[in-house]
Each structure stands twice: as C-alpha cells, then as structure tokens.
Design a protein around this motif. Structure first.
Motif, PDB file in Angstrom:
ATOM      1  N   ILE A  59       0.692  -1.237   0.149  1.00 17.47           N
ATOM      2  CA  ILE A  59      -0.076   0.056   0.162  1.00 17.47           C
ATOM      3  C   ILE A  59       1.011   1.319  -0.173  1.00 17.47           C
ATOM      4  O   ILE A  59       0.593   2.312  -0.657  1.00 17.47           O
ATOM      5  CB  ILE A  59      -1.149  -0.035   1.331  1.00 17.47           C
ATOM      6  N   SER A  60       1.913   1.173   0.790  1.00 20.58           N
ATOM      7  CA  SER A  60       2.864   2.375   0.828  1.00 20.58           C
ATOM      8  C   SER A  60       3.440   2.528  -0.648  1.00 20.58           C
ATOM      9  O   SER A  60       3.700   3.775  -1.131  1.00 20.58           O
ATOM     10  CB  SER A  60       4.071   2.175   1.852  1.00 20.58           C
ATOM     11  N   ALA A  61       3.885   1.571  -1.271  1.00 19.26           N
ATOM     12  CA  ALA A  61       4.644   1.724  -2.290  1.00 19.26           C
ATOM     13  C   ALA A  61       3.554   2.264  -3.511  1.00 19.26           C
ATOM     14  O   ALA A  61       3.938   2.843  -4.223  1.00 19.26           O
ATOM     15  CB  ALA A  61       5.027   0.185  -3.072  1.00 19.26           C
ATOM     16  N   PHE A  62       2.179   1.793  -3.361  1.00 17.60           N
ATOM     17  CA  PHE A  62       1.172   1.984  -4.333  1.00 17.60           C
ATOM     18  C   PHE A  62       0.879   3.523  -4.171  1.00 17.60           C
ATOM     19  O   PHE A  62       0.792   4.326  -5.141  1.00 17.60           O
ATOM     20  CB  PHE A  62      -0.063   1.169  -4.195  1.00 17.60           C
ATOM     21  N   LEU A  63       0.785   3.910  -2.958  1.00 20.51           N
ATOM     22  CA  LEU A  63       0.527   5.448  -2.813  1.00 20.51           C
ATOM     23  C   LEU A  63       1.557   6.265  -2.803  1.00 20.51           C
ATOM     24  O   LEU A  63       1.243   7.481  -2.884  1.00 20.51           O
ATOM     25  CB  LEU A  63      -0.142   5.797  -1.290  1.00 20.51           C
ATOM     26  N   GLY A  64       2.765   5.736  -2.883  1.00 19.84           N
ATOM     27  CA  GLY A  64       4.022   6.661  -3.251  1.00 19.84           C
ATOM     28  C   GLY A  64       4.539   7.120  -1.904  1.00 19.84           C
ATOM     29  O   GLY A  64       5.461   7.936  -1.952  1.00 19.84           O
ATOM     30  N   THR A  65       4.065   6.492  -0.650  1.00 20.89           N
ATOM     31  CA  THR A  65       4.759   7.206   0.657  1.00 20.89           C
ATOM     32  C   THR A  65       6.009   6.335   1.037  1.00 20.89           C
ATOM     33  O   THR A  65       6.075   4.949   0.502  1.00 20.89           O
ATOM     34  CB  THR A  65       3.865   7.018   1.748  1.00 20.89           C
ATOM     35  N   ARG A  66       6.985   6.623   1.557  1.00 24.34           N
ATOM     36  CA  ARG A  66       8.007   6.150   2.067  1.00 24.34           C
ATOM     37  C   ARG A  66       7.753   5.072   3.167  1.00 24.34           C
ATOM     38  O   ARG A  66       7.313   5.748   4.178  1.00 24.34           O
ATOM     39  CB  ARG A  66       9.352   6.943   2.510  1.00 24.34           C
ATOM     40  N   ALA A  67       8.423   3.985   3.268  1.00 26.66           N
ATOM     41  CA  ALA A  67       7.899   3.141   4.313  1.00 26.66           C
ATOM     42  C   ALA A  67       9.052   3.461   5.402  1.00 26.66           C
ATOM     43  O   ALA A  67      10.197   3.843   5.023  1.00 26.66           O
ATOM     44  CB  ALA A  67       8.119   1.582   3.983  1.00 26.66           C
ATOM     45  N   PRO A  68       8.830   3.515   6.705  1.00 30.85           N
ATOM     46  CA  PRO A  68       9.987   3.457   7.671  1.00 30.85           C
ATOM     47  C   PRO A  68      11.150   2.597   7.253  1.00 30.85           C
ATOM     48  O   PRO A  68      11.043   1.354   7.042  1.00 30.85           O
ATOM     49  CB  PRO A  68       9.503   3.288   8.888  1.00 30.85           C
ATOM     50  N   GLU A  69      12.247   2.906   7.752  1.00 31.54           N
ATOM     51  CA  GLU A  69      13.525   2.218   7.510  1.00 31.54           C
ATOM     52  C   GLU A  69      13.452   0.934   8.359  1.00 31.54           C
ATOM     53  O   GLU A  69      13.109   0.970   9.563  1.00 31.54           O
ATOM     54  CB  GLU A  69      14.755   2.943   7.945  1.00 31.54           C
ATOM     55  N   GLN A  70      13.973   0.132   7.909  1.00 27.87           N
ATOM     56  CA  GLN A  70      14.187  -1.494   8.593  1.00 27.87           C
ATOM     57  C   GLN A  70      15.229  -1.662   9.309  1.00 27.87           C
ATOM     58  O   GLN A  70      16.389  -0.741   9.147  1.00 27.87           O
ATOM     59  CB  GLN A  70      14.076  -2.567   7.502  1.00 27.87           C
TER      60      GLN A  70
END
Length: 129
Positions: free
Chosen positions: A112-123
């Motif tokens: 969903i994050s990739a689809f909406l273009g938002t960055r996911a928090p760092e792992q």
C-alpha cells in the motif's frame, strides 16, 4: 524305745499325709489356674477370630480402592499427556498463523505504501526503500 519308734512312725505318717494334702491342694489350685487360662483363651479366640476376618475384609476393600485410585491416577496422567500434546500442537499452529498474518500484514503495508508513493519507515539492518 518302742514308744519312740511308734511316735516317729506316727509323725512320719502324719508328715506324709500333710505332704499329700499339700500336694493335692497345689494340684487343685493349678487345675483352677489352667481352667481359668483355658476360659480366657477361648474368650479371646472367640473375639479375635471374627476381628481377623473383619480386618481381612477391610484390607481387601482398601486394596480394591487403591487399585481404582491407581487406575484413576493413570487416566489423569494420560489425559495430562494428551492435553500437553494438544497444547503444543495448538501453540505451533497459532504461532505459525501469527507469523503468517504478521508477514502478510507487513507485505500489505509495504504494498500500500509503494502504491500510494509514501516512504516506508526504515528497517533494522540499514535497508531503505
């Protein structure tokens, strides 16, 4: 002197008679003691024999109850083992399901994050998306 001999014979006969009566009296007393002892033994045996029979019955009943208790304890031990195995299986299943659900949720969140273009928090481990 003859008078003396006759007197001594009389004393001897009297002593023998006294000893005889004393011995007869002792035997009579001994017979009474044996009779009383026999009566006592008879009374004791009349009371002890039924008591021994009751004790035997009681011990048999106790052994029967202990046997039933032993079976019940064995059944409880078997149930406990089965419950432990069931708990282990359920725990593994739930743990596997939770891991799968967590993985699916993490994947869905990233998707969903990739689809909406938002960055996911760092792992952890330094990876960035």
């Amino acid at each position: 002197m003859e008078l003396f001999v006759e007197l001594m014979k009389g004393l001897l006969y009297a002593g023998i008679a006294a000893a005889f009566f004393l011995l007869a009296w002792a035997f009579f007393r001994l017979a009474r003691i044996f009779s009383a002892a026999e009566r006592s033994l008879r009374e004791i045996s009349e009371q002890v024999v039924p008591l021994i029979g009751k004790t035997h019955t009681t011990v048999d009943n106790i052994n029967s109850q202990l046997s039933q208790l032993d079976e019940a304890v064995g059944d409880v031990a078997g149930i406990t083992d089965e419950l432990d195995q069931t708990t282990t299986v359920i725990t593994r299943g739930v743990r596997g399901g939770v891991i799968r659900l967590s993985s699916a949720t993490a994947g869905l969140s990233r998707g969903i994050s990739a689809f909406l273009g938002t960055r996911a928090p760092e792992q952890k481990g330094g990876r960035k998306e």
